[in-house]
Design an enzyme around this catalytic site. Structure first.
Site, PDB file in Angstrom:
ATOM      1  N   GLY A 153       3.943  -0.220  -1.333  1.00 37.53           N
ATOM      2  CA  GLY A 153       3.834  -0.829  -2.646  1.00 37.53           C
ATOM      3  C   GLY A 153       5.037  -0.512  -3.514  1.00 37.53           C
TER       4      GLY A 153
ATOM      5  N   TYR B  95       0.842  -1.192   0.000  1.00 41.28           N
ATOM      6  CA  TYR B  95       0.000   0.000   0.000  1.00 41.28           C
ATOM      7  C   TYR B  95       0.880   1.245   0.000  1.00 41.28           C
ATOM      8  CZ  TYR B  95      -3.222   3.573   1.561  1.00 41.28           C
ATOM      9  OH  TYR B  95      -3.956   4.729   1.661  1.00 41.28           O
ATOM     10  N   CYS B  96       0.593   2.171  -0.899  1.00 36.92           N
ATOM     11  CA  CYS B  96       1.273   3.464  -0.976  1.00 36.92           C
ATOM     12  C   CYS B  96       2.780   3.250  -1.125  1.00 36.92           C
ATOM     13  CB  CYS B  96       0.908   4.320   0.236  1.00 36.92           C
ATOM     14  SG  CYS B  96       1.324   6.069   0.039  1.00 36.92           S
ATOM     15  N   LEU B  97       3.584   3.858  -0.301  1.00 36.08           N
ATOM     16  CA  LEU B  97       5.031   3.698  -0.411  1.00 36.08           C
ATOM     17  C   LEU B  97       5.446   2.258  -0.136  1.00 36.08           C
ATOM     18  CD1 LEU B  97       7.652   5.056  -1.071  1.00 36.08           C
ATOM     19  CD2 LEU B  97       7.847   5.750   1.303  1.00 36.08           C
TER      20      LEU B  97
END
Length: 129
Positions: A61, A57-59
């Site tokens: 990812g 998720y987000c960073l």
């Protein structure tokens, strides 16, 4: 890190942890090795010989994408799948991110990072506003 065992596979998700002053000297590869790879190693120790389904998720990812590419290069086949949620993997064309940040803001953030070594929670929130 969260993980579970599902039908012979291990599942985990990588997200973000706010850095602090002790993290000042960490490089991007440290985040990969101390974060994603350490999580994979822990899961492999708990449930050996199982392929892993990972979500970032987000960073988290972004870090998962970097780790997955490195693993592919090194022929590390522990990942069964990788799923990405709100994650940027190609920054050459940052797409919608460019609506929220420009060169002036990047310069300001880089100066702040150089001075204190990390962005605190309030500064991170401001970067995402």
């Amino acid at each position: 890190m969260r993980h579970a065992v599902a039908q012979g596979h291990a599942v985990f998700m990588i997200s973000w942890r706010n850095p602090g002053p002790d993290d000042r000297d960490l490089a991007l590869d440290d985040y990969r090795t101390l974060g994603v790879m350490a999580a994979l190693d822990a899961i492999s120790a708990i449930v050996p010989d199982r392929r892993i389904h990972a979500a970032g998720y987000c960073l988290g990812g972004t870090l998962l994408a970097i780790a997955a590419a490195t693993m592919a290069r090194e022929r590390d086949e522990r990942l069964a799948t990788a799923s990405f949620f709100a994650a940027q993997a190609d920054f050459t064309e940052a797409g919608e991110l460019t609506l929220f940040i420009n060169e002036s803001q990047l310069s300001f953030l880089e100066d702040m990072m150089w001075e204190q070594g990390f962005l605190d929670t309030k500064q991170m929130a401001g970067a995402f506003q």
